[in-house]
Design an enzyme around this catalytic site. Structure first.
Site, mmCIF file in Angstrom:
data_model
loop_
_atom_site.group_PDB
_atom_site.id
_atom_site.type_symbol
_atom_site.label_atom_id
_atom_site.label_comp_id
_atom_site.label_asym_id
_atom_site.label_seq_id
_atom_site.Cartn_x
_atom_site.Cartn_y
_atom_site.Cartn_z
ATOM 1 C CE LYS A 17 0.698 1.351 4.535
ATOM 2 N NZ LYS A 17 1.526 2.497 4.876
ATOM 3 N N GLY A 105 3.657 -1.368 4.102
ATOM 4 C CA GLY A 105 2.727 -2.329 4.710
ATOM 5 C C GLY A 105 2.942 -3.769 4.273
ATOM 6 C CG ASP A 141 -0.477 0.003 8.301
ATOM 7 O OD1 ASP A 141 -1.161 0.918 8.781
ATOM 8 O OD2 ASP A 141 0.678 0.142 7.857
HETATM 9 O O1 C5P Z 1 -0.063 -1.163 15.101
HETATM 10 P P1 C5P Z 1 1.362 -1.400 14.780
HETATM 11 O O2 C5P Z 1 1.934 -2.566 15.541
HETATM 12 O O3 C5P Z 1 1.646 -1.493 13.325
HETATM 13 O O4 C5P Z 1 2.151 -0.099 15.279
HETATM 14 C C1 C5P Z 1 3.530 -0.046 15.485
HETATM 15 C C2 C5P Z 1 3.831 1.100 16.444
HETATM 16 O O5 C5P Z 1 3.533 2.356 15.809
HETATM 17 C C3 C5P Z 1 2.983 1.073 17.686
HETATM 18 O O6 C5P Z 1 3.586 0.341 18.702
HETATM 19 C C4 C5P Z 1 2.891 2.535 18.053
HETATM 20 O O7 C5P Z 1 4.047 2.924 18.745
HETATM 21 C C5 C5P Z 1 2.915 3.244 16.713
HETATM 22 N N1 C5P Z 1 1.572 3.625 16.215
HETATM 23 C C6 C5P Z 1 0.942 4.714 16.780
HETATM 24 N N2 C5P Z 1 -0.288 5.101 16.295
HETATM 25 C C7 C5P Z 1 -0.870 4.434 15.273
HETATM 26 C C8 C5P Z 1 -0.242 3.312 14.695
HETATM 27 C C9 C5P Z 1 0.987 2.930 15.190
HETATM 28 O O8 C5P Z 1 1.460 5.350 17.704
HETATM 29 N N3 C5P Z 1 -2.051 4.861 14.812
#
Ligand code: C5P
Length: 315
Positions: A17, A105, A141
């Site tokens: 993406k 992603g 994502d």
């Molecule tokens: O959700 P995911 O594991 O992909 O996110 C990785 C890191 O990015 C999270 O631990 C967080 O620190 C940050 N994040 C965030 N806000 C979001 C998505 C991700 O702070 N909307």
């Protein structure tokens, strides 16, 4: 489709993406950040070979030449088996083409691919709300890849509103080999988010609606904190702009930069101007095309073209 051992297999493509627009409003009480973004699937993809053999014992094996630690696709398989109350052996072969740590992603898409394919192979039904809950557990994502096409993402990025399919615009993606940690990028951005900015962004965002919006106003808030750390990224964006891209933007928390063009010939010129860089020709993949790709990949395991794919082996 089913071998002598009862194994069912499929080869699926997990598309990458880009974010056509990405604004971070502020930190939430749960530690995540509130987003307003426009996700778009593109033609660049990993390939996964997924095999399922029913049995009493459960195992998930991954053949991954890169040896990615704690691979999200393996976690997705375990979660899906648990949710389906199915047991057996899952074997996943991963051919990685989507650059990692680049804001594309790739890992999330691999995980979503397992969530979509495994129920079809195992003959179980996981309704879309259930799949979305599993996807949210795996990462912010992942949910988008259960939908594909163009979609507005709010909340953590996992609350999605589909946008109509736009024209299949061609583009260029440059992946300079810089690995950006998403968590670190959010940490750098967080102190820059003021209340005043948040108000402006909430009002301004709907004007970006794609594909009707003005590409010249598209922005990615992460550029402000990632470009000063990796100076070459601003240079790549400038070169894409000079080649006629509109917009030219970093995707996600970086580091890949994309540029969209009007014609395939413009893309060829831009690629020539970027000689020596790791640059890919890409196209935007609509939701209709995304689903068609999935139905074709699972042909033989599904009876009808419905979404999400439904197993023909399901009782
Ligand atoms: O959700 P995911 O594991 O992909 O996110 C990785 C890191 O990015 C999270 O631990 C967080 O620190 C940050 N994040 C965030 N806000 C979001 C998505 C991700 O702070 N909307």
């Amino acid at each position: 489709m089913r071998g002598a051992s009862g194994t069912r297999r499929a080869r699926v493509r997990a598309l990458a993406k880009i974010n056509l627009d990405l604004r971070v409003l502020g930190k939430r009480p749960d530690g995540y950040h509130e987003l307003r973004t426009i996700f778009q699937t593109i033609s660049l993809a990993d390939t996964l070979e997924i095999a399922f053999t029913p049995g009493r014992a459960t195992s998930v094996e991954m053949e991954d030449p890169l040896g990615i630690p704690d691979n999200l696709a393996v976690r997705a398989a375990r979660l899906a088996l648990e949710a389906m109350r199915a047991s057996g052996r899952v074997e996943i072969g991963l051919r990685k083409r989507v650059p990692m740590g680049a804001g594309l992603g790739g890992g999330s898409s691999d995980a979503a691919a397992v969530l979509l394919a495994l129920p079809a192979l195992a003959g179980r039904v996981l309704p879309l709300p259930r799949l979305c809950a599993l996807a949210s557990e795996l990462g912010s994502d992942v949910t988008f890849f259960l939908l594909g096409g163009t979609a507005v993402g709010v909340g953590r990025g996992n609350e999605l509103f589909p946008l109509p399919d736009g024209p299949p615009r061609p583009g260029v993606l440059v992946a300079p080999g810089v690995h950006v940690s998403t968590a670190e990028a959010y940490r750098r951005l967080s102190p820059c988010l003021t209340t005043e900015l948040q108000q402006n962004k909430i009002v301004a965002f709907p004007l970006q609606a794609w594909p009707g919006g003005d590409p010249e106003t598209a922005c990615n808030d992460f550029e402000a904190v990632v470009f000063p750390q990796h100076r070459q990224l601003a240079g790549l964006k400038r070169r894409l702009r000079q080649a006629g891209a509109s917009p030219a933007l970093m995707t996600g928390s970086g580091s890949a930069i994309f540029g969209l063009f009007r014609t395939g010939r413009d893309v060829s010129r831009a690629l020539a101007a970027l000689e020596g860089e790791m640059a890919f020709r890409i196209s935007l993949v609509s939701r209709a095309r995304y689903r068609a790709l999935w139905w074709r990949a699972l042909e033989g395991h599904i009876a009808q073209k419905i979404w999400p794919p439904q197993s023909r082996y399901a009782p």
